[in-house]
Design an enzyme around this catalytic site. Sequence first.
Site, PDB file in Angstrom:
ATOM      1  N   GLY A  11       8.318   0.524 -11.132  1.00  0.00           N
ATOM      2  CA  GLY A  11       8.055   1.734  -9.682  1.00  0.00           C
ATOM      3  C   GLY A  11       7.733   0.709  -8.384  1.00  0.00           C
ATOM      4  N   ARG A  72      14.166   1.875 -13.893  1.00  0.00           N
ATOM      5  CA  ARG A  72      12.919   1.574 -14.985  1.00  0.00           C
ATOM      6  C   ARG A  72      14.556   2.021 -16.409  1.00  0.00           C
ATOM      7  NH1 ARG A  72       8.241   2.507 -13.947  1.00  0.00           N
ATOM      8  NH2 ARG A  72       7.584   4.060 -12.730  1.00  0.00           N
ATOM      9  N   ASP A 103       4.016  -3.164 -16.245  1.00  0.00           N
ATOM     10  CA  ASP A 103       4.011  -3.935 -17.786  1.00  0.00           C
ATOM     11  C   ASP A 103       4.926  -4.067 -18.346  1.00  0.00           C
ATOM     12  OD1 ASP A 103       2.013  -4.127 -19.089  1.00  0.00           O
ATOM     13  OD2 ASP A 103       1.799  -2.919 -19.523  1.00  0.00           O
ATOM     14  N   THR A 126       3.017  -4.299  -8.256  1.00  0.00           N
ATOM     15  CA  THR A 126       2.643  -2.248  -9.197  1.00  0.00           C
ATOM     16  C   THR A 126       1.698  -1.949  -8.503  1.00  0.00           C
ATOM     17  OG1 THR A 126       1.917  -1.112 -10.745  1.00  0.00           O
ATOM     18  CG2 THR A 126       0.969  -3.231 -10.859  1.00  0.00           C
ATOM     19  N   ASP A 128      -0.594   0.059  -9.048  1.00  0.00           N
ATOM     20  CA  ASP A 128      -1.961  -0.021 -10.316  1.00  0.00           C
ATOM     21  C   ASP A 128      -2.563  -0.460  -9.611  1.00  0.00           C
ATOM     22  OD1 ASP A 128      -0.050   2.819 -10.443  1.00  0.00           O
ATOM     23  OD2 ASP A 128       0.925   2.475 -12.247  1.00  0.00           O
ATOM     24  N   ASP A 130      -2.793  -3.017 -12.825  1.00  0.00           N
ATOM     25  CA  ASP A 130      -4.018  -3.022 -13.726  1.00  0.00           C
ATOM     26  C   ASP A 130      -3.060  -4.214 -14.743  1.00  0.00           C
ATOM     27  OD1 ASP A 130      -0.883  -2.250 -14.141  1.00  0.00           O
ATOM     28  OD2 ASP A 130      -1.053  -0.410 -15.286  1.00  0.00           O
ATOM     29  N   ARG A 172      -1.343   5.248 -12.958  1.00  0.00           N
ATOM     30  CA  ARG A 172      -0.859   5.683 -14.185  1.00  0.00           C
ATOM     31  C   ARG A 172      -2.074   5.894 -15.081  1.00  0.00           C
ATOM     32  NH1 ARG A 172       3.586   4.727 -16.306  1.00  0.00           N
ATOM     33  NH2 ARG A 172       4.770   3.268 -14.645  1.00  0.00           N
TER      34      ARG A 172
HETATM   35  O1  F6P Z   1       3.216   1.916 -12.105  1.00  0.00           O
HETATM   36  C1  F6P Z   1       3.332   2.897 -10.933  1.00  0.00           C
HETATM   37  C2  F6P Z   1       3.995   4.289 -10.392  1.00  0.00           C
HETATM   38  O2  F6P Z   1       3.648   4.864  -9.117  1.00  0.00           O
HETATM   39  C3  F6P Z   1       2.334   4.918 -11.719  1.00  0.00           C
HETATM   40  O3  F6P Z   1       0.965   5.025 -10.426  1.00  0.00           O
HETATM   41  C4  F6P Z   1       3.050   5.674 -11.322  1.00  0.00           C
HETATM   42  O4  F6P Z   1       1.936   6.477 -12.660  1.00  0.00           O
HETATM   43  C5  F6P Z   1       3.573   6.518 -11.877  1.00  0.00           C
HETATM   44  O5  F6P Z   1       4.542   4.295 -11.355  1.00  0.00           O
HETATM   45  C6  F6P Z   1       5.638   6.936 -11.383  1.00  0.00           C
HETATM   46  O6  F6P Z   1       6.720   6.644 -11.720  1.00  0.00           O
HETATM   47  P1  F6P Z   1       7.971   7.374 -11.690  1.00  0.00           P
HETATM   48  O7  F6P Z   1       7.954   6.832  -9.749  1.00  0.00           O
HETATM   49  O8  F6P Z   1       8.459   7.092 -12.260  1.00  0.00           O
HETATM   50  O9  F6P Z   1       7.416   8.517 -11.866  1.00  0.00           O
END
Ligand code: F6P
Length: 322
Positions: A11, A72, A103, A126, A128, A130, A172
């Site tokens: 992300g 991803r 991560d 990120t 997050d 985290d 997340r």
């Molecule tokens: O890890 C960053 C994040 O924005 C999280 O907060 C969220 O759960 C996820 O990515 C969303 O991912 P995507 O953009 O693949 O829907």
Amino acid sequence: FDAIAVLTSGGDSPGMNPAVRGVVRAALNQGISVYGIQKGYSGLLAGDLRLMTSSSVRNIVQRGGTILKSDRCEAFKQPENRRTAVQILKDKGIQGLVVIGGDGSLTGAHCLAEESDLAVVGLPGTIDNDIFGTDDTIGFDTAVNTALDAIDKIRDTASSHERHFLVEVMGRNSGFLATHVGIAAGAEMVVVPEYEVHIEQLGQQLSESRRSGKGSSGIIVVAEGRDPGLTYRLAEQLRQQGEDPRVCILGHIQRGGQPSGHDRVLASSLGAMAVSYLLAGYSDIMVGVDAGGIVEVPLDSVIRYRKGLDPHLFELALLLHK
Ligand code: F6P
């Protein structure tokens, strides 16, 4: 080092661009060539590597997203694909790699470092926050501020209509974003994955504050990771208790926008430091922040341990609205 490469993965987060700029300019200053890998590990596997110059990163320090694009990449979980990736890098004479991401991206970086003689340094990118081993991540501060900007606006309409609002933020599986946003927004309640939520208690608390005249409109910040659909279930519960709440899911707005000053400085420093660590002979590490200073953390521990939410900070979030 004659040549290194840099990629952004997972992300995206506001600040990835100044981080890329930091890597590129620091390397070029040392006479090292830099390849920008497009679209994370997918682009690496596709051999989409482009030689960068100082002007490739001109005018990007203030831009959200990532000029390198991100992805991803499921295929990168397969060791044979990682072997292909190493070969692609070697064919171009690349001896070092900087991976900017969360991560999953840092897990890929660790595997590459372990399975080859490539020098690999990760940077925590990120919203997050985290990532184990670092107090801060590139994009977190901007995402907090983006959510605050939205909540300040929601408060206006919440107060005009004397309604409660459940505002769902990203994060997340962690409650860092929610807790920081909750404190800074003066939220009446914060719901995070790390701690139990007592739905009945939440309803009682809001009704009580309405009765006592303390507030007829409240903001409840809910972390997305608690369990899917919880925000709507909480709203339903409040409805059954006679309230007329509204739900607002902030979603991907939190991932975009110009990086804050804090994130620009953080990303620039970490980007430049990643190159310094590579030149000093380090590999299989993440460069992060501890107590205000820049530190290196083995990628092995970064991906093995879960970063805990500070219980005092969470208590503070619940305490200050009382
Ligand atoms: O890890 C960053 C994040 O924005 C999280 O907060 C969220 O759960 C996820 O990515 C969303 O991912 P995507 O953009 O693949 O829907």
